[in-house]
Design a protein around this motif. Structure first.
Motif, short mmCIF file in Angstrom:
data_model
loop_
_atom_site.label_atom_id
_atom_site.label_comp_id
_atom_site.label_asym_id
_atom_site.label_seq_id
_atom_site.Cartn_x
_atom_site.Cartn_y
_atom_site.Cartn_z
N GLY A 193 41.64 -22.42 48.17
CA GLY A 193 41.67 -22.92 49.54
C GLY A 193 41.53 -21.81 50.56
N SER B 151 46.03 -23.22 53.45
CA SER B 151 45.01 -23.14 52.39
C SER B 151 45.61 -23.54 51.05
CB SER B 151 44.44 -21.73 52.33
OG SER B 151 45.44 -20.79 51.95
N ALA C 277 44.19 -26.64 48.67
CA ALA C 277 43.86 -26.51 47.25
C ALA C 277 44.65 -27.52 46.42
CB ALA C 277 44.14 -25.09 46.77
N VAL D 36 37.78 -25.85 50.67
CA VAL D 36 38.21 -25.51 49.32
C VAL D 36 36.94 -25.23 48.51
CG1 VAL D 36 39.07 -26.46 47.15
CG2 VAL D 36 40.46 -26.63 49.21
#
Length: 403
Positions: free
Chosen positions: A336, A352, A356, A395
């Motif tokens: 991510g 992030s 993910a 991602v």
């Protein structure tokens, strides 16, 4: 005579040269398609998936006290029972049919008078927290103000020495129909997706004849407090729609059409150049080793400050799931990212990581991919894959590096 033959030969050479040039050179004009894309607000809109969704039944009991002839200080609390059926037509607005039944006691001269009431209201509900803070299907606490219109049947008036509301024949009324208005507020506490516990206060406003006595102030008031349980038949189900998702999809389709047109024009020019060189000279056959194919993995894009996988991006998750099913021994890195122009580095690292995990949860939960084949990584915003800031809300799938 020789001079004329020389001029004809020269003219033929010029024509032949022009013909070869026209055969070998082809002008290609690429017209790009452009679609007018209307600017729309990027706002999530939620609607019920079906008319069967978001219905609920409410069961409760509590207490009530009538405020009639307000000069009296003698109040008496009695029990009241509640049954309701309602539906949320959006995360913000809903309606319900609410029935209340019970007896009421009030001062009727020197004695305590009483009556019974059966009330049915149509209440219009407003979820205040969803409207102010945004829709959250997992919210544990809700504040729901409401207003209602309805009808009340009052009967079994007893021991009211002050009764003076008479019918057309001159007799004191033994029962009557009234049309009150009401307002209140409900507090909801989420126990599970299908069960809430509620506490509710309601004030119902009547004309002065609510207790069969027309005297003093032209308004009688009935105050009730009720608590109980709410059972949702289907839980909270709303379909998300964001106009910007479709605008972005249209823009991407426009770009793909233009790319395909350019590729077609290039191919047409190459074909025309090849045809101009016919017949082709024979070339000895050569054997080349097949190059190992390279798989280009898709990416999943996200909106600003979001870890929600939109319906448009689900096709990319589906493609990677199909790849992993076709290659049962393959492992994939799910990495991510976040854009660096929004939020701090620490916050972007967490964002992030959530992106993910959101993609990995779909692969494992919806497509049955083993979590042992997924390597989750969070790159935050320290690394920016693309020069355009917004493009880094993604991602990326990657092949694990060899040790």
């Amino acid at each position: 005579m020789k001079k004329q033959l020389f001029l004809l030969a020269a003219l033929g050479g010029v024509l032949l040269t022009a013909g070869n040039a026209n055969a070998q050179e082809t002008a290609v004009v690429v017209e790009e398609s452009t679609f007018d894309v209307e600017q729309v607000p990027c706002k999530d809109i939620y609607t019920p998936g079906s008319w069967r969704d978001n219905w609920y039944v409410q069961l409760g009991a509590g207490m009530r006290v009538p405020l009639v002839e307000w000069g009296s200080k003698d109040r008496h609390i009695t029990a009241i029972y509640n049954l309701g059926v309602g539906r949320w037509i959006s995360p913000y607005l809903g309606f319900r049919f609410s029935a209340l039944y019970g007896s009421m006691h009030y001062k009727g001269g020197d004695a305590m008078a009483s009556a019974r009431t059966a009330n049915l209201n149509v209440d219009f509900m407003w979820d205040m927290l969803n409207s102010i803070s945004g829709y959250n299907p997992s919210r544990a606490f809700s504040i729901v103000p409401f207003v209602g219109l309805g009808g009340t049947y009052v009967f079994h008036y007893r021991d009211n020495a002050l009764a003076n509301d008479r019918s057309n024949d001159g007799n004191i009324k033994g029962n009557q129909w009234l049309m009150p208005v009401s307002a209140g507020i409900q507090l909801r506490f989420r126990v599970s997706p299908y069960v809430d516990i509620f506490a509710e206060g309601r004030s119902t406003f009547y004309g002065d004849n609510f207790n069969n006595t027309v005297y003093g102030r032209p308004l009688d008031l009935d105050i009730a407090a009720v608590g109980g349980v709410i059972i949702h038949f289907t839980g909270s189900k709303f379909q998300r729609y964001n106009p910007c998702d479709y605008v972005n999809a249209l823009s991407q389709a426009n770009a793909q059409v233009n790319d395909l047109r350019a590729a077609l024009a290039t191919t047409s020019a190459a074909l025309a150049a090849a045809e101009a060189q016919l017949p082709c000279p024979e070339v000895p056959e050569t054997v080349t080793a097949e190059a190992e194919s390279t798989t280009l993995f898709p990416t999943v894009r996200f909106k600003l400050n979001s870890a929600y996988v939109s319906s448009e991006e689900m096709v990319n998750v589906y493609n990677i799931a199909e790849y992993m099913k076709a290659n049962p021994n393959a492992q994939i890195v799910v990495r991510g990212y976040a854009d660096k122009d929004t939020g701090s580095a620490a916050y972007n690292m967490k964002l992030s990581e959530r992106r993910a995990k959101a993609v990995a949860d779909i692969l494992t939960g919806d497509y049955g991919i083993s979590d042992s084949r997924l390597i989750l990584e969070a790159a935050g915003s320290d690394t920016q894959i693309y020069p355009t800031n917004d493009w880094n809300r993604i991602v990326i799938f990657a092949v694990p590096e060899l040790p």
